[in-house]
Design an enzyme around this catalytic site. Structure first.
Site, PDB file in Angstrom:
ATOM      1  N   GLY A 142       0.975  14.918   4.657  1.00  0.00           N
ATOM      2  CA  GLY A 142       1.511  14.953   6.020  1.00  0.00           C
ATOM      3  C   GLY A 142       0.645  14.211   7.009  1.00  0.00           C
ATOM      4  O   GLY A 142      -0.220  13.422   6.621  1.00  0.00           O
ATOM      5  N   ALA A 143       0.878  14.494   8.329  1.00  0.00           N
ATOM      6  CA  ALA A 143       0.250  13.724   9.410  1.00  0.00           C
ATOM      7  C   ALA A 143       0.480  12.230   9.118  1.00  0.00           C
ATOM      8  O   ALA A 143      -0.449  11.427   9.074  1.00  0.00           O
ATOM      9  CB  ALA A 143      -1.235  14.051   9.544  1.00  0.00           C
ATOM     10  N   HIS A 177       1.362   8.347   8.929  1.00  0.00           N
ATOM     11  CA  HIS A 177       1.058   7.169   9.757  1.00  0.00           C
ATOM     12  C   HIS A 177       1.605   5.937   9.044  1.00  0.00           C
ATOM     13  O   HIS A 177       2.290   6.058   8.020  1.00  0.00           O
ATOM     14  CB  HIS A 177      -0.447   7.087  10.009  1.00  0.00           C
ATOM     15  N   GLY A 225       0.284   3.847   7.149  1.00  0.00           N
ATOM     16  CA  GLY A 225      -0.123   3.715   5.748  1.00  0.00           C
ATOM     17  C   GLY A 225       0.889   4.405   4.840  1.00  0.00           C
ATOM     18  O   GLY A 225       1.387   3.838   3.864  1.00  0.00           O
ATOM     19  N   HIS A 226       1.225   5.665   5.191  1.00  0.00           N
ATOM     20  CA  HIS A 226       2.242   6.399   4.423  1.00  0.00           C
ATOM     21  C   HIS A 226       3.585   5.672   4.508  1.00  0.00           C
ATOM     22  O   HIS A 226       4.304   5.561   3.520  1.00  0.00           O
ATOM     23  CB  HIS A 226       2.436   7.813   4.994  1.00  0.00           C
ATOM     24  N   GLN A 238      -7.757  21.122  -3.477  1.00  0.00           N
ATOM     25  CA  GLN A 238      -8.515  19.864  -3.523  1.00  0.00           C
ATOM     26  C   GLN A 238      -9.513  19.745  -2.371  1.00  0.00           C
ATOM     27  O   GLN A 238     -10.219  18.746  -2.259  1.00  0.00           O
ATOM     28  CB  GLN A 238      -7.591  18.658  -3.553  1.00  0.00           C
ATOM     29  N   SER A 260      -5.816   6.579   8.470  1.00  0.00           N
ATOM     30  CA  SER A 260      -6.053   7.850   7.794  1.00  0.00           C
ATOM     31  C   SER A 260      -5.622   8.981   8.710  1.00  0.00           C
ATOM     32  O   SER A 260      -5.783   8.883   9.934  1.00  0.00           O
ATOM     33  CB  SER A 260      -7.553   7.995   7.498  1.00  0.00           C
ATOM     34  N   SER A 261      -5.079  10.043   8.132  1.00  0.00           N
ATOM     35  CA  SER A 261      -4.703  11.206   8.946  1.00  0.00           C
ATOM     36  C   SER A 261      -5.930  11.758   9.667  1.00  0.00           C
ATOM     37  O   SER A 261      -5.811  12.312  10.761  1.00  0.00           O
ATOM     38  CB  SER A 261      -4.092  12.289   8.055  1.00  0.00           C
TER      39      SER A 261
HETATM   40  P1  AMP Z   1      -2.665  11.611   2.029  1.00  0.00           P
HETATM   41  O1  AMP Z   1      -1.583  12.157   2.917  1.00  0.00           O
HETATM   42  O2  AMP Z   1      -3.901  11.216   2.782  1.00  0.00           O
HETATM   43  O3  AMP Z   1      -2.918  12.470   0.827  1.00  0.00           O
HETATM   44  O4  AMP Z   1      -2.092  10.249   1.468  1.00  0.00           O
HETATM   45  C1  AMP Z   1      -0.872  10.203   0.774  1.00  0.00           C
HETATM   46  C2  AMP Z   1      -0.751   8.843   0.128  1.00  0.00           C
HETATM   47  O5  AMP Z   1      -0.773   7.837   1.141  1.00  0.00           O
HETATM   48  C3  AMP Z   1      -1.912   8.539  -0.833  1.00  0.00           C
HETATM   49  O6  AMP Z   1      -1.428   7.852  -1.976  1.00  0.00           O
HETATM   50  C4  AMP Z   1      -2.801   7.656   0.017  1.00  0.00           C
HETATM   51  O7  AMP Z   1      -3.606   6.781  -0.739  1.00  0.00           O
HETATM   52  C5  AMP Z   1      -1.780   6.897   0.826  1.00  0.00           C
HETATM   53  N1  AMP Z   1      -2.405   6.367   2.043  1.00  0.00           N
HETATM   54  C6  AMP Z   1      -3.072   7.064   2.982  1.00  0.00           C
HETATM   55  N2  AMP Z   1      -3.566   6.218   3.922  1.00  0.00           N
HETATM   56  C7  AMP Z   1      -3.212   4.966   3.543  1.00  0.00           C
HETATM   57  C8  AMP Z   1      -3.452   3.659   4.061  1.00  0.00           C
HETATM   58  N3  AMP Z   1      -4.149   3.467   5.170  1.00  0.00           N
HETATM   59  N4  AMP Z   1      -2.937   2.611   3.378  1.00  0.00           N
HETATM   60  C9  AMP Z   1      -2.228   2.802   2.240  1.00  0.00           C
HETATM   61  N5  AMP Z   1      -1.975   3.991   1.700  1.00  0.00           N
HETATM   62  C10 AMP Z   1      -2.469   5.067   2.322  1.00  0.00           C
END
Ligand code: AMP
Length: 279
Positions: free
Chosen positions: A31-32, A34, A36-37, A61, A186-187
């Site tokens: 969640g959160a 952005h 990237g997601h 985790q 990043s979140s």
């Molecule tokens: P998270 O919510 O941080 O667990 O991320 C979920 C997915 O989104 C994971 O596969 C992360 O690697 C990917 N992700 C998070 N931030 C980015 C980013 N800046 N660029 C590409 N993928 C991202």
């Protein structure tokens, strides 16, 4: 947008509403959301008949309770972002619906892949990641699953899990998305002050400078140089900088034909940031 919380609901939805969709692209997130997601969701939407995104902050985790409780959560906004990127179904499990009665992770030892870098700094972290991704795959049964290179080690470990356990899913690695100044999205960036955001730009800048250095300098000397750069910068506390073989994640002792990757973790404003790039 359809939101479900229990794996058994998905079984029903899949056969009743989406039986005509052959391929399911799946994006697991905490969640959160952005950009990237969003890039992962958009790609999944281009390459599949249906996109499922999961939103679940997985307690097993997190190796620090304070990091877990400070993790940003906003389901309403997440649903809007996911929909705009092409997602039709969100899986938002509860601890009980995904873990059952006992919220525990099983041990995972993939050698260097799990013991190095984040594995060394965050005991138990990858046990939690592998446990939850296995459960999520089992629930969603995707055709393809999308992971970002932002979590480069996690991507390598998930590929290894799928290989070892012969899980029938294609893992798609997606490029790390940065803001226009170079900060890895990043979140956790939501917890940085404006000054902290400027300070954090030095992480990607240092990786770029390392990449531009002459290759007569051995990889480990270059990694040490980059670590010292970060350590001497006000407001940054580095945990590690390593240059590794991009496939095995073994430390690289000389430049060769294998792909090399520089990975780092540093604290800025009390926030733990990770970043990496090809080198
Ligand atoms: P998270 O919510 O941080 O667990 O991320 C979920 C997915 O989104 C994971 O596969 C992360 O690697 C990917 N992700 C998070 N931030 C980015 C980013 N800046 N660029 C590409 N993928 C991202």
């Amino acid at each position: 947008m359809i939101v479900f919380t229990h794996p058994r609901e998905w079984k029903r939805l899949r056969s009743e509403l989406f039986s005509d969709r052959a391929s399911v692209g799946y994006v697991p997130t905490m969640g959160a959301l952005h950009e990237g997601h969003q890039s992962l969701i958009s790609r999944a939407s281009e390459e599949n008949d249906l996109v499922v995104v999961s939103i679940y902050v997985n307690p097993t985790q997190f190796n620090q309770a304070s990091d877990l409780s400070a993790y940003p959560r906003d389901l309403g906004t997440d649903l809007e972002i996911a929909a705009a990127a092409g997602c039709e179904v969100v899986f938002a499990p509860t601890n009980e619906s995904i873990y059952g009665e006992e919220m525990v992770s099983s041990d995972t030892d993939y050698g260097t892949l799990t013991s190095s870098l984040e594995g060394a700094e965050r005991p138990g972290h990858f046990n939690g990641v592998v446990t939850i991704v296995r459960k999520l795959f089992n629930a969603v049964k995707p055709t393809q699953a999308y992971f970002g290179e932002k979590d480069f080690q996690q991507l390598a470990i998930i590929r290894e899990m799928v290989r070892r356990e012969s899980i029938d899913v294609n893992i798609v690695g997606c490029e790390l998305v940065r803001d226009e100044d170079g900060l890895a999205l990043s979140s956790r960036n939501a917890r940085l002050s404006n000054e902290g955001k400027l300070t954090a730009l030095f992480l990607s800048k240092t990786m770029r400078e390392a990449d531009e250095k002459d290759r007569t300098v051995p990889p480990q000397t270059l990694a040490k140089w980059a670590f010292d750069q970060l350590e001497n910068h006000p407001g940054i506390e580095p945990e590690y900088v390593e240059i590794v073989d991009a496939t095995t994640l073994e430390k690289l002792n000389e430049w060769g034909t294998e792909e090399a990757r520089i990975l780092l973790t540093a604290w800025v404003d009390g926030v733990r940031l990770i970043d990496n790039s090809a080198i």
